[in-house]
Design an enzyme around this catalytic site. Structure first.
Site, PDB file in Angstrom:
ATOM      1  N   LYS A 177       6.633  -4.258  -4.804  1.00  0.00           N
ATOM      2  CA  LYS A 177       7.967  -3.796  -4.639  1.00  0.00           C
ATOM      3  C   LYS A 177       8.643  -3.873  -3.453  1.00  0.00           C
ATOM      4  O   LYS A 177       9.681  -4.365  -3.084  1.00  0.00           O
ATOM      5  CB  LYS A 177       8.146  -2.101  -4.898  1.00  0.00           C
ATOM      6  CG  LYS A 177       9.299  -1.603  -4.924  1.00  0.00           C
ATOM      7  CD  LYS A 177      10.199  -2.025  -6.469  1.00  0.00           C
ATOM      8  CE  LYS A 177      11.602  -2.012  -6.135  1.00  0.00           C
ATOM      9  NZ  LYS A 177      12.590  -2.752  -6.812  1.00  0.00           N
ATOM     10  N   CYS A 193       0.837  -1.243  -0.098  1.00  0.00           N
ATOM     11  CA  CYS A 193      -0.030   0.134  -0.083  1.00  0.00           C
ATOM     12  C   CYS A 193       0.864   1.386   0.097  1.00  0.00           C
ATOM     13  O   CYS A 193       1.937   1.208   0.713  1.00  0.00           O
ATOM     14  CB  CYS A 193      -0.799   0.033   1.260  1.00  0.00           C
ATOM     15  SG  CYS A 193      -1.963  -1.388   1.659  1.00  0.00           S
ATOM     16  N   ASN A 211      -1.639   1.150   6.001  1.00  0.00           N
ATOM     17  CA  ASN A 211      -0.570   0.433   5.167  1.00  0.00           C
ATOM     18  C   ASN A 211      -0.363  -0.712   6.414  1.00  0.00           C
ATOM     19  O   ASN A 211       0.076  -0.160   7.522  1.00  0.00           O
ATOM     20  CB  ASN A 211       0.475   0.897   4.853  1.00  0.00           C
ATOM     21  CG  ASN A 211       1.437   0.091   4.341  1.00  0.00           C
ATOM     22  OD1 ASN A 211       1.305  -1.087   4.153  1.00  0.00           O
ATOM     23  ND2 ASN A 211       2.762   0.812   3.990  1.00  0.00           N
ATOM     24  N   GLY A 212      -0.557  -2.104   6.499  1.00  0.00           N
ATOM     25  CA  GLY A 212      -0.007  -2.832   7.462  1.00  0.00           C
ATOM     26  C   GLY A 212      -0.974  -3.826   7.611  1.00  0.00           C
ATOM     27  O   GLY A 212      -2.155  -4.025   6.945  1.00  0.00           O
ATOM     28  N   HIS A 231      18.977 -35.321 -10.454  1.00  0.00           N
ATOM     29  CA  HIS A 231      18.316 -35.723  -9.234  1.00  0.00           C
ATOM     30  C   HIS A 231      16.687 -35.275  -9.367  1.00  0.00           C
ATOM     31  O   HIS A 231      16.039 -35.235  -8.336  1.00  0.00           O
ATOM     32  CB  HIS A 231      18.684 -35.173  -7.931  1.00  0.00           C
ATOM     33  CG  HIS A 231      20.195 -35.720  -7.583  1.00  0.00           C
ATOM     34  ND1 HIS A 231      20.657 -36.929  -7.576  1.00  0.00           N
ATOM     35  CD2 HIS A 231      21.310 -34.872  -7.910  1.00  0.00           C
ATOM     36  CE1 HIS A 231      21.895 -37.044  -7.349  1.00  0.00           C
ATOM     37  NE2 HIS A 231      22.321 -35.726  -7.508  1.00  0.00           N
ATOM     38  N   ARG A 258       5.116   0.759  -5.722  1.00  0.00           N
ATOM     39  CA  ARG A 258       4.876  -0.280  -4.404  1.00  0.00           C
ATOM     40  C   ARG A 258       3.870  -1.440  -4.962  1.00  0.00           C
ATOM     41  O   ARG A 258       3.836  -2.247  -4.069  1.00  0.00           O
ATOM     42  CB  ARG A 258       4.450   0.511  -3.188  1.00  0.00           C
ATOM     43  CG  ARG A 258       5.330   1.483  -3.060  1.00  0.00           C
ATOM     44  CD  ARG A 258       4.800   2.515  -1.861  1.00  0.00           C
ATOM     45  NE  ARG A 258       4.525   1.820  -0.526  1.00  0.00           N
ATOM     46  CZ  ARG A 258       5.316   1.814   0.120  1.00  0.00           C
ATOM     47  NH1 ARG A 258       6.687   2.216   0.211  1.00  0.00           N
ATOM     48  NH2 ARG A 258       5.298   1.109   1.392  1.00  0.00           N
ATOM     49  N   GLU A 298      18.087 -16.580  -9.772  1.00  0.00           N
ATOM     50  CA  GLU A 298      17.684 -15.137  -9.993  1.00  0.00           C
ATOM     51  C   GLU A 298      17.329 -14.898 -11.509  1.00  0.00           C
ATOM     52  O   GLU A 298      16.173 -14.262 -11.695  1.00  0.00           O
ATOM     53  CB  GLU A 298      18.745 -14.053  -9.983  1.00  0.00           C
ATOM     54  CG  GLU A 298      18.365 -12.667 -10.206  1.00  0.00           C
ATOM     55  CD  GLU A 298      17.371 -12.156  -9.374  1.00  0.00           C
ATOM     56  OE1 GLU A 298      16.972 -12.633  -8.272  1.00  0.00           O
ATOM     57  OE2 GLU A 298      16.917 -10.954  -9.778  1.00  0.00           O
ATOM     58  N   TRP A 350      -3.174  -2.531  -1.753  1.00  0.00           N
ATOM     59  CA  TRP A 350      -2.480  -4.174  -1.987  1.00  0.00           C
ATOM     60  C   TRP A 350      -3.230  -5.038  -0.984  1.00  0.00           C
ATOM     61  O   TRP A 350      -2.998  -4.930   0.140  1.00  0.00           O
ATOM     62  CB  TRP A 350      -1.005  -3.858  -1.996  1.00  0.00           C
ATOM     63  CG  TRP A 350      -0.380  -5.115  -2.679  1.00  0.00           C
ATOM     64  CD1 TRP A 350      -0.181  -5.313  -4.023  1.00  0.00           C
ATOM     65  CD2 TRP A 350       0.119  -6.278  -2.026  1.00  0.00           C
ATOM     66  NE1 TRP A 350       0.443  -6.494  -4.142  1.00  0.00           N
ATOM     67  CE2 TRP A 350       0.639  -7.144  -2.841  1.00  0.00           C
ATOM     68  CE3 TRP A 350       0.516  -6.563  -0.447  1.00  0.00           C
ATOM     69  CZ2 TRP A 350       1.497  -8.397  -2.628  1.00  0.00           C
ATOM     70  CZ3 TRP A 350       1.348  -7.847  -0.324  1.00  0.00           C
ATOM     71  CH2 TRP A 350       1.526  -8.690  -1.344  1.00  0.00           C
ATOM     72  N   GLU A 389       8.709 -13.637 -12.713  1.00  0.00           N
ATOM     73  CA  GLU A 389       7.965 -12.501 -12.039  1.00  0.00           C
ATOM     74  C   GLU A 389       7.232 -11.575 -13.115  1.00  0.00           C
ATOM     75  O   GLU A 389       6.306 -11.253 -12.870  1.00  0.00           O
ATOM     76  CB  GLU A 389       9.009 -11.513 -11.369  1.00  0.00           C
ATOM     77  CG  GLU A 389       9.372 -11.801 -10.159  1.00  0.00           C
ATOM     78  CD  GLU A 389      10.423 -11.112  -9.484  1.00  0.00           C
ATOM     79  OE1 GLU A 389      10.241 -10.687  -8.533  1.00  0.00           O
ATOM     80  OE2 GLU A 389      11.514 -10.579 -10.406  1.00  0.00           O
ATOM     81  N   LYS A 419      13.577 -13.756 -12.400  1.00  0.00           N
ATOM     82  CA  LYS A 419      13.093 -12.707 -13.191  1.00  0.00           C
ATOM     83  C   LYS A 419      12.006 -13.009 -14.257  1.00  0.00           C
ATOM     84  O   LYS A 419      11.103 -12.169 -14.536  1.00  0.00           O
ATOM     85  CB  LYS A 419      14.333 -12.000 -13.802  1.00  0.00           C
ATOM     86  CG  LYS A 419      15.016 -11.179 -13.036  1.00  0.00           C
ATOM     87  CD  LYS A 419      14.730  -9.672 -12.659  1.00  0.00           C
ATOM     88  CE  LYS A 419      13.990  -9.584 -11.412  1.00  0.00           C
ATOM     89  NZ  LYS A 419      14.388  -9.668  -9.969  1.00  0.00           N
TER      90      LYS A 419
END
Ligand code: G6P
Length: 608
Positions: A603, A2, A101-102, A507, A27, A484, A75, A491, A488
């Protein structure tokens, strides 16, 4: 996560609020809203979706009279992303509006209590519960500061809140615990926001609010109090030197591509003052507050920062011979780890606001460990909670998918490994010299390589954009890069991808290999190259397609060879990383995805 903004001043508030929310878009959010005083009373306007939806609704109203108000991008955490759950919420009396926010952890219990007193709720949110608790206390106490102090004393959890009172419309009250909130002190106007860019066009003077602090602001003044007992708190005003242009796209289509291309400068900035041209060794005065070279290290981080930590482990162990354990922060905080006071915790976080990483820091400090914060945002919670801070100096990162921040984290970790390795005599002098020399040339080498990397990524993206799944392989230092690269791609392009240590392929993942399941290998010229090469032979034997990031002259026969220039030892990482980022970017852009704000991602994850 948020975004919050509050404004009291002389300008029309609604455009200031919406513009501020736009600068907090990075964000991530799923709905937005604003609250202000209209001629006929408190007005709250909200819309599901992006800010343009909110603007469409606002265009139908006359909103230019208000000179104070609050705004929010949400969010979703409690309740689905819809208009009813969007913020601001209004209390049952219709007098107060609040943004949050929270997460309020004990909201159910408070909700039942308020329901028993006849309060009805319009949404599923914890925010509306906290607001009604404040409203209830206000009815009893008659004073907003008293009411907020009493209500906040009852809640458990994390919050940054701002409250607007229609009976006192020139004033905004706000408070925080474990969620970001900064005050922007202007001339004849004041701001509150989750992050500085929200108000940077209007003021550079900021006040960082700490946990347990409450603010009252109007157009010409602001005061900070302790939530607990309303004792006034003296605050410092900091002046921000970076400008809002630094947070704009600079001619690129997306922030992500702009940020990928900023990496040569990011490396240079991170080296600045730490490895000047006149120096043969690394200088890190930031570490002076710590008790010398650590005996052991625990790295605690999330997401991309966690991958940076894994990469750092290889170098710190190899060069400084310090045992390193790398932990996903959300696991570390709950697994009752055995922590020795000789251990240094390195908390890595771009935003400095990631809830799990902050909880990891608190846990470590409660057991007497020292914490070194490696973070990008000056004055962030990680920076404030750590014993020492090494700023990564990457500048504001806007794209949700982290790119240049990781580059800066790797640079900082490399400096730490050089510094401690040289300091404790474990690092070979020649390696030290070569790497220091290589580091100085690295920004130029990367700068000249990036355009060709992008061309190749563009070409490969067209070949592979229709696959459903990708396997990324690497060994040693390049294993975290495989993780990574896969992160990427998933995402931003929503193509499933898995990163694996190449030696583990046998394996399990090898069972998946077929012509439609390509492998992306990181196979530069290092001592593990022959091993990676033999893993790739196994992929080819099963008709798997291969893209291999490798170096000119290496004996590797794969269908999609991607040659990058050689760099000294681990510095090859700094060429492989942008290649992986560019491949993901080009695939996502080709597929028309929302590159900078991928669906469902935030973010800065400031709640669990
Ligand atoms: C979110 C972001 C990631 C980031 C992670 C950790 O998931 O989308 O890009 O790597 O948080 O964030 P931090 O700010 O702590 O590095």
């Amino acid at each position: 996560m948020c975004g919050i903004i509050g404004y009291c001043g002389h300008r029309p508030a609604v455009p200031v609020l919406v513009e501020g929310l736009r600068r907090l878009e990075y964000r991530g959010y799923d709905s937005a809203g604003v609250g202000f005083l209209h001629t006929d009373g408190l007005r709250v306007i909200k819309a599901k979706g992006k800010l343009c939806e909110l603007e469409k609704t606002l265009a139908r109203e006359n909103v230019l009279n208000a000179t104070s108000g609050i705004g929010h991008t949400r969010w979703a955490t409690h309740g689905e992303p819809n208009e009813a759950n969007a913020h601001p919420h209004v209390d049952h009396t219709g007098r107060l509006a609040m943004i949050h926010n929270g997460i309020i952890e004990n909201y159910q219990e408070i909700k039942q209590e308020l329901q028993a007193k006849g309060v009805t709720f319009q949404s599923d949110t914890d925010t509306e519960v906290l607001l009604n608790l404040i409203s209830h206390c206000l009815a009893e106490d008659g004073d907003m500061l008293q009411a907020m102090s009493r209500a906040l004393g009852r809640v458990e959890g994390a919050y940054a809140i701002a409250v607007f009172d229609a009976e006192n419309p020139g004033v905004v009250h706000a408070a925080r615990v474990a969620s970001p909130l900064v005050l922007g002190a202007g001339t004849g106007e004041n701001f509150l926001a989750s992050d500085i860019p929200a108000f940077l066009p209007y003021t550079r003077d900021v006040v960082f609010l700490e946990d347990g602090e409450l603010v009252r602001m109007d157009a010409s003044s602001w005061e900070v109090f302790r939530v607990e007992d309303l004792r006034p708190v003296e605050k410092m005003v900091d002046t921000i030197t970076w400008d809002v242009q630094a947070a704009q796209k600079g001619g690129h289509k997306h922030f992500m591509i702009k940020e990928i291309f900023e990496q040569p400068k990011v490396i240079q900035d991170c080296l600045c003052g730490r490895l000047g041209t006149d120096l043969d060794e690394v200088r890190l005065p930031e570490l002076d507050d710590l008790p010398g070279t650590p005996k052991r290290i625990h790295v605690v981080a999330c997401g991309t920062s966690y991958h940076a930590g894994l990469w750092g482990m290889y170098l710190l162990e190899q060069w400084a011979r310090i045992p390193v354990q790398v932990e996903i922060a959300s696991e570390f905080r709950y697994r009752n780890p055995i922590l020795d006071p000789d251990t240094l915790v390195i908390a890595i976080s771009q935003s400095g606001e990631t809830a799990d990483t902050l909880a990891g820091i608190k846990l470590a400090r409660s057991q007497g460990l020292k914490v070194l914060g490696l973070c990008n945002v000056v004055g962030s919670s990680v920076a404030r909670e750590s014993d020492a801070v090494l700023y990564t100096q990457a500048g504001p990162e806007i794209s949700v998918a982290s790119t240049k921040a990781m580059c800066s984290q790797l640079t900082a970790l490399l400096l730490l490994a050089l510094y401690w390795g040289h300091g404790n005599g474990n690092l070979d002098e020649k390696i030290h010299r070569d790497v220091v020399h290589g580091l100085r040339n690295l920004p130029d080498l990367l700068e000249s390589t990036l355009p060709a990397l992008r061309d190749k990524a563009h070409e490969l993206a067209r070949t592979f954009s229709d696959v459903n799944s990708f396997l990324y392989l690497g060994r040693g230092l390049h294993y975290p890069l495989a993780l990574e690269g896969a992160l990427k791609l998933k995402e931003i392009s929503y193509i499933h991808a898995e990163g694996y240590a190449a030696g583990e392929m046998k394996h399990g993942p090898i069972a998946l290999i077929d012509p439609k399941f390509p492998t992306f290998a990181i196979a530069p010229d290092d001592e593990l190259f022959p091993k990676v090469k033999s893993n790739l032979v196994e992929v080819q034997a099963r008709s798997g397609q291969i893209v291999a990031l490798t170096n000119v002259g290496l004996d590797l026969d794969v269908p999609h060879r991607w040659d990058v220039p050689r760099a000294t030892g681990p510095l090859s990482t700094f060429l492989a990383l942008p290649a992986l980022q560019l491949f993901a970017y080009e695939v996502a852009d080709y597929l028309g995805k929302d590159v900078d704000q991928p669906r469902n991602l935030a973010k800065s994850v400031t709640v669990e």
